[in-house]
Design a protein around this motif. Structure first.
Motif, PDB file in Angstrom:
ATOM      1  N   GLY A 113       6.660   3.927   3.565  1.00 24.25           N
ATOM      2  CA  GLY A 113       5.582   5.439   2.713  1.00 24.25           C
ATOM      3  C   GLY A 113       6.576   6.505   2.371  1.00 24.25           C
ATOM      4  O   GLY A 113       6.207   7.427   1.929  1.00 24.25           O
ATOM      5  N   ALA A 122       1.001  -1.698   0.128  1.00 26.21           N
ATOM      6  CA  ALA A 122       0.126   0.257   0.111  1.00 26.21           C
ATOM      7  C   ALA A 122       1.202   1.601   0.363  1.00 26.21           C
ATOM      8  O   ALA A 122       0.245   2.450  -0.186  1.00 26.21           O
ATOM      9  N   SER A 123       1.840   0.943   0.404  1.00 28.60           N
ATOM     10  CA  SER A 123       2.839   2.134  -0.246  1.00 28.60           C
ATOM     11  C   SER A 123       3.933   1.784  -1.144  1.00 28.60           C
ATOM     12  O   SER A 123       3.607   0.875  -1.989  1.00 28.60           O
ATOM     13  N   PRO A 124       4.040   3.246  -1.727  1.00 26.24           N
ATOM     14  CA  PRO A 124       5.639   3.503  -2.949  1.00 26.24           C
ATOM     15  C   PRO A 124       6.214   2.622  -2.749  1.00 26.24           C
ATOM     16  O   PRO A 124       7.176   3.006  -2.838  1.00 26.24           O
ATOM     17  N   LYS A 161       0.361   5.655  -4.597  1.00 26.16           N
ATOM     18  CA  LYS A 161       0.555   5.394  -3.454  1.00 26.16           C
ATOM     19  C   LYS A 161       1.093   6.664  -2.617  1.00 26.16           C
ATOM     20  O   LYS A 161       0.627   6.179  -0.974  1.00 26.16           O
ATOM     21  N   ALA A 162       2.136   6.974  -2.946  1.00 26.76           N
ATOM     22  CA  ALA A 162       2.563   7.843  -1.807  1.00 26.76           C
ATOM     23  C   ALA A 162       1.835   9.437  -1.567  1.00 26.76           C
ATOM     24  O   ALA A 162       1.653   9.611  -0.658  1.00 26.76           O
ATOM     25  N   LEU A 210       3.062   4.139  -8.162  1.00 27.18           N
ATOM     26  CA  LEU A 210       4.010   4.208  -6.621  1.00 27.18           C
ATOM     27  C   LEU A 210       3.943   6.052  -6.712  1.00 27.18           C
ATOM     28  O   LEU A 210       3.469   6.385  -5.464  1.00 27.18           O
ATOM     29  N   LYS A 263       1.907   9.155   8.779  1.00 28.34           N
ATOM     30  CA  LYS A 263       2.600   8.764   6.044  1.00 28.34           C
ATOM     31  C   LYS A 263       1.804  10.096   6.207  1.00 28.34           C
ATOM     32  O   LYS A 263       2.061  10.789   4.982  1.00 28.34           O
TER      33      LYS A 263
END
Lengths: 471, 242
Positions: free
Chosen positions: B107, A158-160, B78-79, B75, B154
């Protein structure tokens, strides 16, 4: 990010119960290998020294060099042989050297300690090939599938996080943990070698380092394979079972099956069959010479000394001719057998090299100087010694003993009490073990294969994970 | 109006076995809003979330986070997302602090101090003595709190919650809801799937009901007014909406 993933992986492995157990067991086993090796070395040195003393003792009281027919030479124990036994226990350690004739090694360590032949020595090669490869699997069999089962994979992605970076972190983290956790007991074991008085030379240390480096390369294969399999399965029990089957096939079955297949595919005459051929040929030569001896007629009669001298000269010539013919014949049949054996070995090793276990075993034994070449290397040294011994005996007696030679000697009355021979005059046998420069080149193929298999599994693991369902 | 944080545009997902999980679903969630997706099991709530997290690719349509398409630039998308699952699973061998630090840095936020980690854990209701304990013995409620703490640290504009209060006791559920309200008030856009009609009624800015992959009803809190959401839900799920 890669650093973060590597540190996480190391922490995750180190914090687990399985690591505590495997690290403890591994450390004990590694130390045990070094202790057993050091003790085995000292035992072998003791046996070697005793055998040398016994060899000289049997010459005590001899007053005439003519009574010295042969010398026993013994392969000196090597420190690395105790750590990576290879064929060291299987081949003979003793060669009875006459001034002429074919040389064969006998008296293997198994003849002293037959139980070793049943269970083999617990050495570094066995530890890496069998035990540590299993531990490498334990380190990484659930690298991906375990995270999926635990649910952490979903949160992670779920994180990049790029997938390639994640799998690189898995591989590097597991590999670093494995290497560092094994290097500690290996360093302690190496220190034990010094403490226990094993005379390791600089060359020995270099070779031991290379063996351990090859071992880590081999463990890397199972580690990357484990990550690959775990990236192709969704349950860690499935990945473990798959890996266990692969391990059994790769480590236990394929090398033996390859030898079995090569044995069937390429026929090599047995040692006994070759010996029978040689015995038959030798008997033929001996028969011819007996006829020549029976037909001996001295050119001059009356002077017994001159007759004996003429007879001795004839005998010497016959023995030289017989030896030459026997050598030629033996060389031919040996070469024929050796050629067939080379083909058989090439087939066996070529097939066995399908598995990294065989590649590592071949590389490790070659680096330790205990590969198939060890016997040839020892016999080559004994052949050089035979020449020196023959020349020494000719200088002492005017004759080269051996090869079923008949010597007659007329002893005329001599009031002077004969002095015993000085055995210290006999040339000493020197054996130089193979050096790293001699063996390093031969290991290149196996090292390259291990590297290639590592690379293949790493690429496979990345490719498999790129398509992995992380949900 | 501002750019939507979450944007589902004709989102359609047909699985390889032919099952149509989502059928042209469209909705938007703006900053400071909570969007509650209601629906029975298999209605398409988790599929929607999986597409926003790029765990799945849509067959048709797009999911966007602040205008970034989740399957063409995952990516970057999701960031901007924080995610709390129905059952937050963290590394059992790590302490709460270690888990928090790891997932926060993963994160892309690696500037937080230990004090900040402690403060956020306290904010979500995890007692100080639990901060340095391994996750092994944590209850589900404690793990959910850790998950929310990760989402807070995050500091993403978009928060995705998958059945976040499922299995929590009433007290823990209430505390969790309070935290979500606070995050909404800080301007976060929250997309939440839930079975809990009453909690959805209580905190959602907009409620969407999914049935067999279709968004069969979508009403803002104002539009709902004093309507009985449970009755509406049952009517739409039964397929005989007025």
């Amino acid at each position: 990010m890669l650093r973060l993933l590597i540190i996480k992986e190391i922490r995750d492995i180190v914090g687990s119960t399985k690591f505590a157990v495997t690290f403890g067991v591994c450390s004990l086993l590694v130390l045990l290998v070094f202790i057993v090796g050091a003790r085995a070395y000292h035992t072998a040195v003791g046996q070697h020294d005793a055998a040398k003393r016994e060899n000289l003792r049997r010459m005590e009281g001899i007053t005439d060099w003519m009574q010295v027919h042969d010398m026993n030479v013994y392969m000196p124990p090597q420190p690395l042989s105790a750590l990576v036994a290879g064929v060291a226990h299987d081949i003979g350690r003793t060669v009875t050297v006459e001034g002429r004739g074919e040389l064969t090694a006998h008296d293997s360590r198994y003849s002293d300690e037959p139980m070793l032949a049943v269970f083999r020595q617990f050495d570094l090669e066995f530890l890496f090939t069998v035990v540590l490869s299993l531990f490498a699997i334990l380190f990484a069999f659930d690298a991906v599938s375990g995270e999926k089962e635990r649910g952490t994979l979903r949160l992670t992605f779920a994180s990049p996080v790029p997938r390639r970076t994640f799998i690189a972190g898995k591989l590097l983290g597991a590999y670093l943990t494995l290497v560092v956790s094994l290097l500690l007991p290996i360093a302690a074991g190496s220190a034990l070698l010094i403490v226990m008085g094993v005379p390791m030379t600089g060359d020995d240390w270099v070779r031991l380092t290379l063996i351990i480096a090859a071992g880590f390369l081999y463990l890397g294969v199972f580690l990357s394979l484990s990550v690959l399999v775990s990236a192709m399965t969704t349950r860690s029990t499935t990945s473990f079972l798959v890996l266990l089957v692969v391990w059994i096939v790769a480590v236990l079955i394929v090398p033996r099956a390859a030898v079995l297949f090569a044995g069937r595919a390429v026929d090599v005459p047995s040692v006994d069959a070759v010996a029978a051929q040689k015995a038959k040929f030798s008997a033929g030569l001996w028969g011819d010479d007996r006829s020549a001896m029976a037909a001996f007629k001295p050119s001059k009669s009356g002077d017994m000394q001159a007759v004996m001298q003429e007879f001795q000269q004839m005998m010497q010539k016959l023995a030289d001719d017989r030896d030459r013919k026997m050598r030629e014949f033996a060389s031919r049949v040996n070469e024929e057998r050796r050629n067939r054996q080379d083909v058989q070995e090439a087939v066996a090793f070529g097939l066995a090299r399908i598995t990294p276990a065989a590649c590592f075993t071949l590389a490790a034994t070659r680096l330790a100087g205990t590969s198939f070449e060890m016997k040839q290397h020892f016999l080559a040294a004994t052949e050089r010694y035979q020449k020196a011994f023959g020349e020494f005996m000719v200088a002492k007696t005017g004759m080269n003993p051996g090869g079923r030679m008949v010597v007659l000697r007329v002893v005329v009355g001599d009031e002077k009490k004969p002095e015993p021979i000085n055995t210290a005059e006999i040339p000493a046998f020197s054996y130089a073990p193979m050096q790293v420069a001699d063996v390093a080149g031969g290991t290149a193929l196996d090292i390259l294969l291990l590297l290639a298999v590592n690379l293949f599994f790493i690429v496979g693991a990345v490719a498999a994970f790129l398509r992995y369902d992380v949900r | 109006m501002s750019q939507p944080t979450f944007e589902a545009v004709n989102l359609t997902k047909r699985y390889e076995d032919g099952v149509l999980a989502l059928d042209h679903v469209s909705f938007e969630v703006h900053p400071g809003q909570i969007y509650a997706m209601l629906g029975a099991n298999g209605a398409g709530k988790t599929t929607t979330i999986n597409i926003f997290l790029n765990f799945l690719e849509p067959t048709e349509g797009e999911a966007r986070i602040n205008g970034v398409c989740t399957h063409t630039d995952p990516l970057a998308a999701k960031a901007q997302i924080a995610y709390v699952s129905e059952n937050v699973m963290l590394y059992p061998a790590f302490t709460a602090m270690q888990n928090l630090e790891y997932f926060t840095r993963l994160g892309g936020r690696d500037h937080h101090t230990k004090d900040e980690y402690h403060r956020v854990l306290e904010r979500v209701g995890l007692q100080r003595e639990a901060h340095d304990k391994r996750l092994r013995g944590f209850s589900k409620g404690m793990r959910q709190k850790c998950g929310l703490a990760i989402a807070i640290l995050k500091d993403a504009p978009a928060i995705v919650l998958d059945e976040p209060t499922s299995g929590l006791d009433p007290q823990a559920g209430y505390e969790f809801t309070q935290l979500l309200t606070a995050l909404r008030d800080e301007g976060k856009a929250i997309l939440m799937s839930t079975h809990d009609i009453f909690r959805a009624r209580e905190i959602a800015s907009t409620v969407g009901i999914l049935n067999r992959g279709r968004l069969v009803m979508q009403r803002s809190a104002a539009e709902l007014g004093g309507a009985d959401l449970e009755q509406l839900y049952l009517e739409h799920i039964a397929g005989h909406a007025a």
